[in-house]
Design an enzyme around this catalytic site. Structure first.
Site, PDB file in Angstrom:
ATOM      1  CB  SER A   1      49.624  38.758  47.025  1.00 40.86           C
ATOM      2  OG  SER A   1      50.493  38.599  45.924  1.00 40.86           O
TER       3      SER A   1
ATOM      4  CG  HIS B   1      49.227  33.314  44.236  1.00 40.02           C
ATOM      5  ND1 HIS B   1      50.423  33.641  43.665  1.00 40.02           N
ATOM      6  CD2 HIS B   1      48.526  34.466  44.337  1.00 40.02           C
ATOM      7  CE1 HIS B   1      50.447  34.954  43.431  1.00 40.02           C
ATOM      8  NE2 HIS B   1      49.318  35.466  43.840  1.00 40.02           N
TER       9      HIS B   1
ATOM     10  CD  GLN C   1      52.160  35.369  46.369  1.00 41.39           C
ATOM     11  OE1 GLN C   1      51.368  35.959  47.080  1.00 41.39           O
ATOM     12  NE2 GLN C   1      52.783  35.964  45.371  1.00 41.39           N
ATOM     13  CD  GLU C   2      54.866  34.105  43.087  1.00 48.53           C
ATOM     14  OE1 GLU C   2      55.834  34.226  42.301  1.00 48.53           O
ATOM     15  OE2 GLU C   2      53.974  34.952  43.191  1.00 48.53           O
TER      16      GLU C   2
ATOM     17  CD  GLU D   1      51.802  33.784  40.119  1.00 47.60           C
ATOM     18  OE1 GLU D   1      52.936  33.328  40.357  1.00 47.60           O
ATOM     19  OE2 GLU D   1      51.510  34.987  40.237  1.00 47.60           O
TER      20      GLU D   1
ATOM     21  CG  ASP E   1      56.987  36.682  45.514  1.00 43.72           C
ATOM     22  OD1 ASP E   1      57.213  37.302  46.573  1.00 43.72           O
ATOM     23  OD2 ASP E   1      56.137  37.050  44.679  1.00 43.72           O
TER      24      ASP E   1
ATOM     25  CD  GLU F   1      58.595  38.881  43.508  1.00 48.58           C
ATOM     26  OE1 GLU F   1      59.113  38.164  42.618  1.00 48.58           O
ATOM     27  OE2 GLU F   1      57.408  39.243  43.453  1.00 48.58           O
TER      28      GLU F   1
ATOM     29  CG  ASP G   1      55.563  42.299  43.576  1.00 51.27           C
ATOM     30  OD1 ASP G   1      55.063  43.293  43.031  1.00 51.27           O
ATOM     31  OD2 ASP G   1      54.964  41.199  43.615  1.00 51.27           O
TER      32      ASP G   1
ATOM     33  CE  LYS H   1      53.614  41.390  40.090  1.00 49.65           C
ATOM     34  NZ  LYS H   1      53.183  41.152  41.495  1.00 49.65           N
TER      35      LYS H   1
ATOM     36  CG  HIS I   1      53.015  36.156  35.827  1.00 48.08           C
ATOM     37  ND1 HIS I   1      52.748  34.812  35.762  1.00 48.08           N
ATOM     38  CD2 HIS I   1      53.700  36.323  37.004  1.00 48.08           C
ATOM     39  CE1 HIS I   1      53.238  34.205  36.828  1.00 48.08           C
ATOM     40  NE2 HIS I   1      53.820  35.100  37.596  1.00 48.08           N
ATOM     41  NE  ARG I   2      49.963  41.773  39.750  1.00 45.54           N
ATOM     42  CZ  ARG I   2      49.656  42.818  40.503  1.00 45.54           C
ATOM     43  NH1 ARG I   2      49.583  44.010  39.947  1.00 45.54           N
ATOM     44  NH2 ARG I   2      49.447  42.709  41.810  1.00 45.54           N
ATOM     45  CB  SER I   3      48.147  35.584  40.878  1.00 50.93           C
ATOM     46  OG  SER I   3      47.403  36.659  41.409  1.00 50.93           O
TER      47      SER I   3
ATOM     48  CE  LYS J   1      56.998  36.043  40.497  1.00 49.25           C
ATOM     49  NZ  LYS J   1      56.783  36.933  41.646  1.00 49.25           N
TER      50      LYS J   1
HETATM   51  P1  PGA Z   1      49.779  38.957  42.461  1.00 45.10           P
HETATM   52  O1  PGA Z   1      51.088  38.207  42.933  1.00 45.10           O
HETATM   53  O2  PGA Z   1      49.763  39.026  40.997  1.00 45.10           O
HETATM   54  O3  PGA Z   1      48.704  38.093  43.044  1.00 45.10           O
HETATM   55  O4  PGA Z   1      49.831  40.316  43.113  1.00 45.10           O
HETATM   56  C1  PGA Z   1      52.200  38.005  42.165  1.00 45.10           C
HETATM   57  C2  PGA Z   1      53.426  38.344  42.966  1.00 45.10           C
HETATM   58  O5  PGA Z   1      53.339  38.602  44.187  1.00 45.10           O
HETATM   59  O6  PGA Z   1      54.514  38.385  42.405  1.00 45.10           O
HETATM   60 ZN    ZN Z   2      55.574  39.177  44.293  1.00 48.35          ZN
END
Ligand code: PGA
Ligand code: ZN
Length: 415
Positions: free
Chosen positions: A39, A144, A153-154, A197, A233, A278, A305, A330, A358-360, A381
């Site tokens: 994402s 994800h 998403q999270e 993740e 998130d 987030e 983000d 990131k 991190h990233r996914s 994170k």
């Molecule tokens: P991404 O997502 O690493 O897939 O971009 C992680 C996030 O949105 O925090």
């Molecule tokens: Zn994010």
């Protein structure tokens, strides 16, 4: 002095290819790998040139190594400048932001190793003594997870009551286990599937996922005596429909404009006592961000983000508007460690909490654990379980042990 730069193609946690870089100096060695997002924000640097990782291995490696060999690994800022010069584009599309970030991090690690220092100490000096609290990922939805998963998403947690990193990561792991049991109760056909993740991917609504998340936090808080607080998130760019100009929740079959989204997220924050939220709006919705931050930003972390993409110019726009009070960091969104550091610095100067992330799509590279300590970030994170996630968490356990006078970072909005 850099003697060699080697670039290789390796696997990431999604089974895609990414780059790993070795930097060899006469008395040091550094190795780093780049992660990848699913994402991604549209204003991030480009991860790879058009030919993908193979183009880096065949063409880019020679270009980079011929420029860097002979330079001093300690001169990280100069090296980052040279990398940007070789690339020559605004968005690092010719070398690839992922190539650049892996070289930048490997150079820093080589320099640290030539001093026989861990990276957090080399970058952060003697003041780098605070261990960040881990934001653990419990339930995965959106980009994800599969299409019947929640739109959010999270579903995350922060063990705000933990006294040290070990207590913190095991509290998160306990919530993760608890959530599996609660999902199973709600949906006996749940097979234990996990997302990118490492969070569970249940076939349930956003609302049911919230209820389960919060119940698990309460139960683990009671059982372990360590306060654990829910966080989210939303990654709202992923369910923003730009034609309708609405946030579309397919699970509940409802759409919301920015004003309705502000109310919706504020109610979630108040109802569930969310600690951290987030990307509650899409990456262009600075107004939505600013409105929510004005309403709840004195007691809840509102983190950007996709909106900021670790870019200090975009962050400056956000600061001017009061768009948030925290920023995701990131390194591969911006490309070099120097630029990453400057974004953290701007955030700090404006009381924005930096959250190293991190990233996914990840590798077992542990560099971000060192960066979080070096930057004095209160939060990191990096998931809760899974090899590529625990690589960072276990590194924090080692770092804590290495620094005898270490302590947990100071968290905003806790006393
Ligand atoms: P991404 O997502 O690493 O897939 O971009 C992680 C996030 O949105 O925090
Ligand atoms: Zn994010």
């Amino acid at each position: 002095i850099i003697e060699d730069v080697r670039v290789r193609k390796i696997l990431d946690s999604r089974g895609n290819s990414t780059v790993e870089v070795d930097v060899v100096t006469w008395n040091g060695f550094g190795r780093a790998a780049a992660p990848s997002g699913a994402s991604t924000g549209s204003r991030e640097v480009v991860a790879f040139p058009s030919g993908g990782v193979d183009e880096i291995i065949t063409e880019v490696e020679d270009i980079i190594s011929s420029e860097l060999i002979g330079m001093d690994a300690e001169d990280l800022q100069d090296i980052d400048l040279v990398l940007k010069e070789i690339d020559g584009t605004e968005n690092l599309s010719s070398l690839g932001g992922n190539t650049v970030v892996a070289v930048s991090m490997a150079v820093a690690k080589a320099a640290a190793s030539s001093y026989n220092m861990p990276l957090y100490r080399f970058l952060g000096g003697n003041l780098a003594t605070c261990i960040p609290y881990p934001l653990g990922n419990m339930i995965n939805g959106g980009a994800h997870a599969g299409k019947n998963a929640p739109d959010i998403q999270e579903f995350l947690v922060v063990p705000t009551g933990a006294e040290d990193i070990s207590e913190a990561v095991f509290a998160n792991a306990a919530v993760h286990k608890k959530i599996r049991e609660l999902i199973q109760k709600k949906d006996p056909s749940f097979t234990g599937g996990k997302g990118d993740e490492g969070g569970w991917v249940p076939n349930i609504s956003n609302h049911d996922a919230l209820e389960i998340q919060v119940t698990a936090c309460e139960e683990v808080t009671d059982e372990l005596g360590v306060r654990v607080r829910p966080s989210l998130d939303l990654a709202a760019s992923e369910f923003w429909d730009s034609e309708q100009e609405k946030y579309v929740y397919k699970q509940e079959n409802v759409s919301k404009d920015t004003g309705e989204q502000v109310d919706f997220v504020r109610e979630i924050i108040e109802t569930y006592d969310m600690y951290y939220v987030e990307d509650p709006f899409h990456e262009g919705d600075f107004e939505g961000f600013a409105e929510l931050t004005a309403q709840v930003g004195d007691s809840c972390i509102i983190c950007g983000d996709d909106i900021f993409v670790t870019n200090r110019e975009i962050l400056a726009e956000g600061i001017a508007m009061g768009a948030a009070n925290a920023i995701i960091i990131k390194p591969n969104q911006i490309g070099t460690l120097t630029d990453t550091y400057l974004t953290v610095k701007l955030a700090r100067e404006n009381q924005y909490t930096p959250v190293v992330s991190h990233r996914s799509g990840e590798t077992t590279d542990e560099t971000i654990a060192h960066l979080a300590v070096a930057f004095g970030a209160p939060l990191i994170k990096t998931g809760a379980i899974g090899g590529e996630r625990i690589a960072k968490l276990n590194e924090l356990i080692r770092i804590q042990e290495e620094i005898p006078y270490s302590r947990m970072a100071e968290l905003p909005f806790t006393e």
